[in-house]
Design a protein around this motif. Structure first.
Motif, PDB file in Angstrom:
ATOM      1  N   ILE A 224       0.837  -1.201   0.000  1.00 50.97           N
ATOM      2  CA  ILE A 224       0.000   0.000   0.000  1.00 50.97           C
ATOM      3  C   ILE A 224       0.870   1.248   0.000  1.00 50.97           C
ATOM      4  CG2 ILE A 224      -1.715   1.312   1.300  1.00 50.97           C
ATOM      5  CD1 ILE A 224      -2.829  -1.167  -0.024  1.00 50.97           C
ATOM      6  N   SER A 225       1.944   1.229   0.787  1.00 53.70           N
ATOM      7  CA  SER A 225       2.837   2.383   0.848  1.00 53.70           C
ATOM      8  C   SER A 225       3.521   2.630  -0.494  1.00 53.70           C
ATOM      9  CB  SER A 225       3.886   2.171   1.937  1.00 53.70           C
ATOM     10  OG  SER A 225       4.830   3.214   1.949  1.00 53.70           O
ATOM     11  N   GLU A 226       3.983   1.546  -1.143  1.00 50.39           N
ATOM     12  CA  GLU A 226       4.653   1.709  -2.438  1.00 50.39           C
ATOM     13  C   GLU A 226       3.697   2.255  -3.492  1.00 50.39           C
ATOM     14  OE1 GLU A 226       7.955  -1.891  -2.078  1.00 50.39           O
ATOM     15  OE2 GLU A 226       5.914  -2.317  -2.770  1.00 50.39           O
ATOM     16  N   LEU A 227       2.427   1.910  -3.366  1.00 52.79           N
ATOM     17  CA  LEU A 227       1.436   2.368  -4.339  1.00 52.79           C
ATOM     18  C   LEU A 227       0.912   3.772  -4.040  1.00 52.79           C
ATOM     19  CD1 LEU A 227      -0.626  -0.927  -4.681  1.00 52.79           C
ATOM     20  CD2 LEU A 227       0.675   0.146  -6.518  1.00 52.79           C
ATOM     21  N   TYR A 228       0.613   4.044  -2.749  1.00 51.32           N
ATOM     22  CA  TYR A 228      -0.178   5.228  -2.440  1.00 51.32           C
ATOM     23  C   TYR A 228       0.440   6.172  -1.424  1.00 51.32           C
ATOM     24  CZ  TYR A 228      -3.641   2.317  -4.782  1.00 51.32           C
ATOM     25  OH  TYR A 228      -4.298   1.531  -5.688  1.00 51.32           O
ATOM     26  N   ALA A 229       1.718   6.034  -1.114  1.00 49.44           N
ATOM     27  CA  ALA A 229       2.356   6.988  -0.208  1.00 49.44           C
ATOM     28  C   ALA A 229       2.222   8.393  -0.780  1.00 49.44           C
ATOM     29  CB  ALA A 229       3.829   6.637  -0.018  1.00 49.44           C
TER      30      ALA A 229
END
Length: 232
Positions: free
Chosen positions: A47-52
């Motif tokens: 999720i962080s890699e996609l939507y940070a």
């Protein structure tokens, strides 16, 4: 590889991911087992890699064309965008193995095995780096990297205005080698059971291609090889 990066490698389906596995075990005789496998896998970006959240920083960047094709003012700190990227593709892998296990009748309790492995991982998630992007564009001629740079002015008055350094699919790893194992179980005694063993891993190749500003094209391949052994 469905992303920015050098070289050509095999990854089925650039916009989706799936897994499959095939394996073969053949008991050639009472003493010898042959085995092999082929499999594919994937890792979905976090999720962080996609939507940070997006953020700006100002790293020092040197324009390799400054003073020749561009204005010499193109060096210095350049506004650079970081953060997640919702268009990331899954990391994908292909692996192959082949080997045997030998348990000789003439030496009860003894076994030896040897397996060869080959693994190819692509679409590794990471950031390219502002200087890598500039080098890859202006020195390597990579149009994909050039699309991450915005400029103002034309000709010798060209200035780098900003660089997009959000997460990308940028890396490739190819590795292969051998796993060797041998064991001997002594006949049982009143004091207990005893066993000797040796496990050896021979890393024939571990090639990781990742962004590198010191390389002409903005990418470089690090290579490792070696051998480890453990007894038990």
């Amino acid at each position: 590889w469905g992303g920015i990066g050098p070289g050509a490698a095999y990854v089925p389906g650039a916009d989706h991911a799936n897994t499959a596995r095939a394996a073969l075990r053949w008991q050639a005789n009472d003493n010898l087992l042959l085995r092999g496998s082929w499999s594919q896998g994937f890792r979905v970006p976090s999720i962080s890699e996609l939507y940070a959240g997006a953020f700006n920083n100002f790293p020092a960047v040197t324009d390799p064309l400054a003073g020749t094709l561009h204005s010499s003012k193109s060096g210095g700190q350049i506004q650079t965008l970081g953060g997640g990227n919702a268009t990331l593709k899954p990391e994908k892998s292909i692996s192959k193995t082949a080997g045997f296990v030998y348990n000789p009748d003439w030496l009860p309790g003894y076994d030896v095995s040897l397996d060869y492995y080959w693994i190819n991982v692509g679409n590794l998630v990471g950031t390219i780096g502002a200087q890598n992007i500039v080098n890859g564009c202006y020195l390597g001629g990579d149009a994909n990297l050039c699309s991450l740079i915005t400029t103002v002015g034309t000709g010798k008055n060209t200035l780098i205005n900003s660089i997009n350094n959000t997460n990308r699919n940028v890396g490739i790893v190819i590795t292969d080698g051998f796993d060797f194992s041998t064991h001997y179980k002594f006949p049982s005694t009143s004091s207990g059971d005893f066993k000797l063993g040796l496990d050896v891993t021979f890393l024939k190749r571990y090639d990781a291609t990742t962004p590198d500003a010191s390389s002409l094209g903005g990418f470089d391949t690090s290579r490792l090889a070696g051998c480890t052994a453990t007894s038990n």
